[in-house]
Design an enzyme around this catalytic site. Structure first.
Site, PDB file in Angstrom:
ATOM      1  NE  ARG A  41      -2.405   1.342   3.629  1.00  0.00           N
ATOM      2  CZ  ARG A  41      -3.062   1.149   4.768  1.00  0.00           C
ATOM      3  NH1 ARG A  41      -4.281   0.599   4.747  1.00  0.00           N
ATOM      4  NH2 ARG A  41      -2.515   1.460   5.912  1.00  0.00           N
ATOM      5  CG  ASP A  72      -6.837   2.311  -5.227  1.00  0.00           C
ATOM      6  OD1 ASP A  72      -7.752   1.897  -5.980  1.00  0.00           O
ATOM      7  OD2 ASP A  72      -6.524   3.498  -5.132  1.00  0.00           O
ATOM      8  CG  ASP A  91      -9.806   1.942  -3.183  1.00  0.00           C
ATOM      9  OD1 ASP A  91      -9.582   3.169  -3.137  1.00  0.00           O
ATOM     10  OD2 ASP A  91      -9.330   1.136  -2.363  1.00  0.00           O
ATOM     11  CB  THR A 136      -4.733   2.867  13.185  1.00  0.00           C
ATOM     12  OG1 THR A 136      -3.464   2.848  12.546  1.00  0.00           O
ATOM     13  CG2 THR A 136      -5.814   2.859  12.117  1.00  0.00           C
ATOM     14  CB  CYS A 416       0.735 -45.700  18.651  1.00  0.00           C
ATOM     15  SG  CYS A 416       2.286 -46.633  18.639  1.00  0.00           S
TER      16      CYS A 416
END
Length: 499
Positions: A41, A72, A91, A136, A416
């Site tokens: 990106r 995009d 987009d 963020t 086993c």
């Protein structure tokens, strides 16, 4: 190319996140640590820079067998021939992107609401990026912060609509909140397939370490999915094994949710292979007739494209067993090879003197991790090396598990029956055999720990029935949506340095 969404790296080339580091070097470090998917990106660089960087990244990701997606820029993806694109709600329209890319490329779509997720899934998106989960600094055009509860709502809507599309969450995801976010998603009847991470990896001093930590957390969180799938599907576990362990193995299979059949007669294998199960070839007893039956059954399950687990018991003990291993390895393909250190060394080709079915502990954990990865690459399968620390690798991801109890080593047949457990997981969860092996090994080890702690267990004799009870208890609890037993799981990705 198979797509593993576990640790999905989204790059960021801005100085605020990348700093003065080289993006290609950062991504390479992340891939070495365990990143399973990369999205490039870059919304600020020139077209020439984006194209040149995309070409370098694609060359790098191909060397790791990891898909590269372009954010995009469908035109860039077409020019470099990478595996696909990711598009946001603002987009290019999905249908146009699909027409430009063709039917075989990956197209992921961002969804921050149930309506957006359902629409993209119905249109044919290959996966969804759900978020933004937390606030963020890497993406400022977020419409809303949906939080873990918003992710769960979208997952529930997809489940109710019958959409099985893979999903990752994105937005503020890091090592400190990954476990909680994944755990919350599991309550929605459709779990996340992975986490998408930006700054937690790109800005890290050690991207490999962060990727490795995230991979371990994601794999650990997926374990209940595998255990629950076995309970729902009740897959066949066809065991060709020694008489000493048959009854124990059958009971273990039943307790983990599988349907066991103990048949060493290969004429049945072709019919049994059509029932959607898995085969365990256990070399506890080696005879010419038995080996012939193993080879015939192996071919039948290979022809049916069903999983086969090889348990080369005592492989290095005698020349007869060493030759039997060579015969089996040249007769077909194995999905999972399980054994102790000496057995795995023998399968790998080392000359090892082994006493009975016991294993020495001469190799360090890093050396054993290198061994399992090397054999996994050599045989193109999953390798499980058992011991106080179990190590599992598919040649790219290598996982350590530190569950279990010493009583397991005091009872004939526990190794086993671990093969039986893993076969059930592989039969039910074909999308990721490494995860299937991890799930079976963790379930086995945690059940042993829980059994050994019980007041009624005084030693190996009283341990066995308690162990079966705890296996069944884990299976039943997981089926009821209770995964608290997973708190005991000690699972981590391992750094394996190339020799």
């Amino acid at each position: 190319m198979a797509v593993d969404y576990s640790v999905y790296l989204v790059t960021d080339s801005t100085p605020a996140i990348l700093g003065d580091k080289d993006l290609i070097s950062v991504v390479e470090s992340a891939l070495r640590g365990g990143t399973t998917l990369v999205q490039y990106r870059d919304k600020t660089s020139t077209n020439e820079v984006v194209l040149a960087t995309a070409k370098k990244l694609h060359h790098l990701t191909k060397s790791f067998g990891v898909p590269l997606l372009i954010n995009d820029r469908v035109d860039i993806a077409v020019q470099i021939g990478c595996e696909g694109v990711h598009i946001g709600q603002d987009d290019m329209e999905f249908e146009k992107a699909r027409n430009l890319l063709g039917p075989d490329k990956i197209i992921g779509v961002t969804a921050s609401s149930k309506e957006e997720a359902l629409k993209a899934s119905a249109a044919g998106a290959n996966y969804l990026g759900l978020g933004t989960v937390f606030s963020t600094a890497t993406k400022k055009d977020t419409k809303s912060i949906i939080g873990p509860s918003g992710v769960s709502e979208i997952l529930s809507a997809l489940h109710q609509a019958g959409h099985s599309i893979p999903t990752v969450c994105i937005g503020g995801i890091n090592a400190s909140n990954t476990t909680d976010v994944l755990a919350q998603s599991a309550s929605s009847h459709k779990s996340l397939d992975g986490v998408a991470v930006v700054s937690a990896i790109i800005a890290a001093d050690d991207p490999a370490a962060v990727s490795r930590d995230l991979l371990g957390k994601v794999i650990r969180a997926k374990i209940p999915d595998v255990v629950g799938t076995v309970g729902r599907k009740t897959p066949l576990s066809h065991n060709m094994t020694n008489l000493v362990v048959q009854n124990f193995a059958a009971n273990v299979a039943l307790c983990v949710g599988a349907s066991p059949i103990m048949s060493n007669y290969a004429e049945e294998a072709a019919d049994l292979a059509k029932l959607g199960g898995a085969l365990v070839l256990n070399m506890g007893t080696v005879t010419p007739e038995g080996l012939k039956n193993y080879v015939q059954a192996l071919k039948a399950y290979n022809d049916a494209n069903r999983p086969v687990v090889l348990d080369p018991v005592g492989a290095g003990a005698t020349s007869v067993r060493r030759q039997a291993v060579k015969t089996l390895l040249t007769s077909g393909k194995f999905t999972i090879i399980k054994g102790n250190q000496s057995e795995i060394q023998t399968v790998h080709g080392a000359t090892v003197t082994q006493r009975g079915v016991d294993s020495s502990s001469s190799l360090t954990i890093p050396q054993r991790a290198q061994l399992v990865r090397s054999l996994a690459r050599q045989r193109q399968c999953v390798v499980l090396l058992t011991g106080a620390t179990d190590l599992i690798s598919d040649g790219r991801r290598t996982i350590r598990i530190d569950n279990g109890h010493e009583y397991l080593g005091m009872i004939t047949g526990t190794g086993c029956t671990l093969g039986t457990t893993v076969s059930a997981m592989a039969a039910a969860y074909e999308e990721d055999y490494l995860l299937a092996a991890v799930a079976g090994t963790v379930m086995f080890g945690v059940a042993a720990e829980k059994a050994a702690r019980r007041e009624d267990v005084r030693g190996p004799g009283s341990f066995v029935p308690a162990f079966l009870d705890e296996l069944f208890g884990i299976k039943r609890a997981t089926g009821d949506g209770d995964s608290t037993w997973l708190e005991l799981a000690r699972v981590a990705a391992v750094d394996v340095v190339d020799e």
